[in-house]
Structure formats: C-alpha cells, structure tokens
Design an enzyme around this catalytic site. Sequence first.
Site, PDB file in Angstrom:
ATOM      1  N   GLY A   7       0.813  -1.222   0.000  1.00 13.37           N
ATOM      2  CA  GLY A   7       0.000   0.000   0.000  1.00 13.37           C
ATOM      3  C   GLY A   7       0.841   1.264   0.000  1.00 13.37           C
ATOM      4  O   GLY A   7       0.442   2.273   0.602  1.00 13.37           O
ATOM      5  N   LEU A   8       2.001   1.206  -0.649  1.00 15.25           N
ATOM      6  CA  LEU A   8       2.885   2.363  -0.772  1.00 15.25           C
ATOM      7  C   LEU A   8       3.221   3.032   0.565  1.00 15.25           C
ATOM      8  O   LEU A   8       3.124   4.261   0.694  1.00 15.25           O
ATOM      9  CB  LEU A   8       2.273   3.400  -1.750  1.00 15.25           C
TER      10      LEU A   8
ATOM     11  N   ASN B 295       6.351   6.101 -10.650  1.00 14.18           N
ATOM     12  CA  ASN B 295       5.597   4.860 -10.422  1.00 14.18           C
ATOM     13  C   ASN B 295       4.141   5.102 -10.828  1.00 14.18           C
ATOM     14  O   ASN B 295       3.304   5.473 -10.010  1.00 14.18           O
ATOM     15  CB  ASN B 295       5.719   4.430  -8.955  1.00 14.18           C
TER      16      ASN B 295
ATOM     17  N   CYS C 213       1.863   0.875  -9.851  1.00 15.23           N
ATOM     18  CA  CYS C 213       1.499   0.048  -8.692  1.00 15.23           C
ATOM     19  C   CYS C 213       0.118  -0.543  -8.987  1.00 15.23           C
ATOM     20  O   CYS C 213      -0.802   0.197  -9.349  1.00 15.23           O
ATOM     21  CB  CYS C 213       1.470   0.908  -7.436  1.00 15.23           C
TER      22      CYS C 213
ATOM     23  N   GLY D 285      11.983  -7.445 -13.813  1.00  8.63           N
ATOM     24  CA  GLY D 285      11.019  -8.531 -13.649  1.00  8.63           C
ATOM     25  C   GLY D 285      11.716  -9.877 -13.652  1.00  8.63           C
ATOM     26  O   GLY D 285      12.035 -10.419 -14.705  1.00  8.63           O
TER      27      GLY D 285
HETATM   28  C1  DHB Z   1       3.477  -1.825  -4.070  1.00 12.18           C
HETATM   29  C2  DHB Z   1       3.854  -0.884  -5.011  1.00 12.18           C
HETATM   30  C3  DHB Z   1       4.211  -1.299  -6.285  1.00 12.18           C
HETATM   31  O1  DHB Z   1       4.589  -0.427  -7.244  1.00 12.18           O
HETATM   32  C4  DHB Z   1       4.177  -2.644  -6.616  1.00 12.18           C
HETATM   33  O2  DHB Z   1       4.512  -3.018  -7.857  1.00 12.18           O
HETATM   34  C5  DHB Z   1       3.791  -3.578  -5.690  1.00 12.18           C
HETATM   35  C6  DHB Z   1       3.452  -3.175  -4.404  1.00 12.18           C
HETATM   36  C7  DHB Z   1       3.031  -1.411  -2.720  1.00 12.18           C
HETATM   37  O3  DHB Z   1       3.624  -0.520  -2.093  1.00 12.18           O
HETATM   38  O4  DHB Z   1       2.023  -1.975  -2.262  1.00 12.18           O
END
Ligand code: DHB
Length: 306
Positions: free
Chosen positions: A73-74, A128, A131, A244
């Site tokens: 959740g960042l 980013n 996510c 990846g």
């Molecule tokens: C989260 C952020 C991302 O960019 C990702 O690829 C996976 C998880 C996160 O912080 O939840």
Amino acid sequence: MVNRLAVDIAGLKLKNPTMLAAGILGMSGASMLEVIRNGAGAVVTKSLGLKPRKGYANPAIVQVPCGIINAMGLPNPSINSFGEEILEIKQLKLDVPLIVSVYGFSAEDFAKVAQKAEKIGADAVELNVSCPHVEGTGCEIGQNPKLVAEVVKKVKATVKKPVILKLTPNVDDIVAIAEAGAKAGADAITAINTVRAMKIDVETTKPILANKFGGLSGPPIKPIAVRCVYEIYERVKTPIIGCGGVATWEDAVEFLLAGASAVQIGSAIAWKDLGVFKSVTKGIDCYLRRKGFRSVKDIVGLSHRS
Ligand code: DHB
C-alpha cells in the site's frame, strides 16, 4: 582501460548495468549503501509521495511458487522526510546514480514530489504509474496513455534531471503507453512493474492478502517482462531498463538482447542475497568476453537483428 560493462542511460553513468529495483531495500540511506557496496550500478528508492502513508494491514506479502505477491500500500515517510537518507549516500561521492521513485494522485502531485526529490539530490526520478492496487494512483494512471502523457509532461516541465517512466504490464498494449510516455518526453522507460495477482487460502477459503490483490514479482513474470521490453524496443527509441524476475546473469543477458540497456533486480534479493549484483555483473562480463563483444552496448537489442 575501457569498462566494457559501463552504460549510459539518459545521461546517468552506471559502472555496470545492474540496478536496485524500487521497493526493495530502498527505504533508508543505510540499506541503499549496503546495496551499492555489493556492486549495484544504480539504486532506486522505495516510492515516495507528498504525505506519509502507513500502508495496508498485514498480511501484505505472500509467497507463491517461485515468486512473491505483495500489497504494502505504498507505505513511506513522504519525500519531506527523506533528505537525510539521500544525503547519507551523496556525501560519500560514490559515483552511483541514486534514483528516487515517486508517486502521486495527480500530475501536479508527481511534479511536486519530483521537484522535492531533485532538490534533495536525486540524480533522476522514476515515476511509479504502475502500482497495481492503490486507488487513485499507479495503474489507474499508467493504464491510460493520456494520463501518462500528462504526468510525464508536467514532471518534465518541472525538473531538469532525467525522468524515467515505470510501466505496468497490466494493459492490452504496453507499446501504446510507452509511445505516449516517450512522446511526452520520458528520458527512459522501466519495463515492467508487478503483475496484478492474488492467492486464496484453501483452509480459510479467503484471500490471504489483507488487500486481496497485490503485485506478483520474481521469476514467474520474467517472460512477460522480456516480451514487453522486446515489443517496446521495436517501436520506441527511448532507452529501456528491464525489470522482472532477474536473478542470474542469463536473465540479465536475455533482457539486454531483448533491448534493455540495463536491468533492475528486486525479488531475487529476498531469496538469494545481495551477492546477486556481483554474480550477475560477473556473468555478463564473462559472456561478453566469451562471445567477443567489446561492450555491453553491443548486445542491446541484438535479438532483433537478423
Ligand atoms: C506496491 C507498489 C508497487 O509499485 C508494486 O509493484 C507492488 C506493491 C506497494 O507498495 O504496495
């Protein structure tokens, strides 16, 4: 002596083509320093936003065969509290680019965080927009070429340092998104972020992650990532950073042949160790020598040539 492993990506000079991927060990100056001491050619921080975020409840991470699904959740202390972590590294003058991963809920947010990142010493920013599970940001921006272009344009108009765009594989046509980002001025493209995924516990009958969905990383996503790099390379001139499932030198070489100028390493650190940067770099070096190539640049995109 020329270093056959050195690469230049959008003006960033790397001593070797390995980078620490965002989200893994990029939370503090000390942990990034440890990664640099273990041979990474560049490091990317955990994604930072304008305001602190606690992130999701646990479980936020679950292992699956050969990979990891995570939905943190960042969580981050915000860009405003990250200056010291960056300073800790910059004052050592190690000549290893430090890239700050940024996220926001609008183009303005992205530009503000990027501006602050530049001010505290970032050598570049990585956007980013990928996510796979936080509402209002990430994929919700990165799946839409118009929104991606808007974010890139705003950030490019605000900062002087290179702007790297990190793409999501969770789209029909990743090339269309890459083209929109490149046209808007992105200096490099990272492909790919995690693949949206989930795991269900057969005993409790419920999804394991508190957020239900998360991002899959590790070896299972490597063939998807290689395909994305290959497709983007065919149509876009902007340098590509492959990401990846890189765990071995063969993985890295595959990305270079597909068209990446460098590779990011993330999950492999979790189940191997920090030795992965040196083993991958050494393996690429041996491969270049064995095949008679003078520079890593000679094999970038080589699989496209007949
Ligand atoms: C989260 C952020 C991302 O960019 C990702 O690829 C996976 C998880 C996160 O912080 O939840």
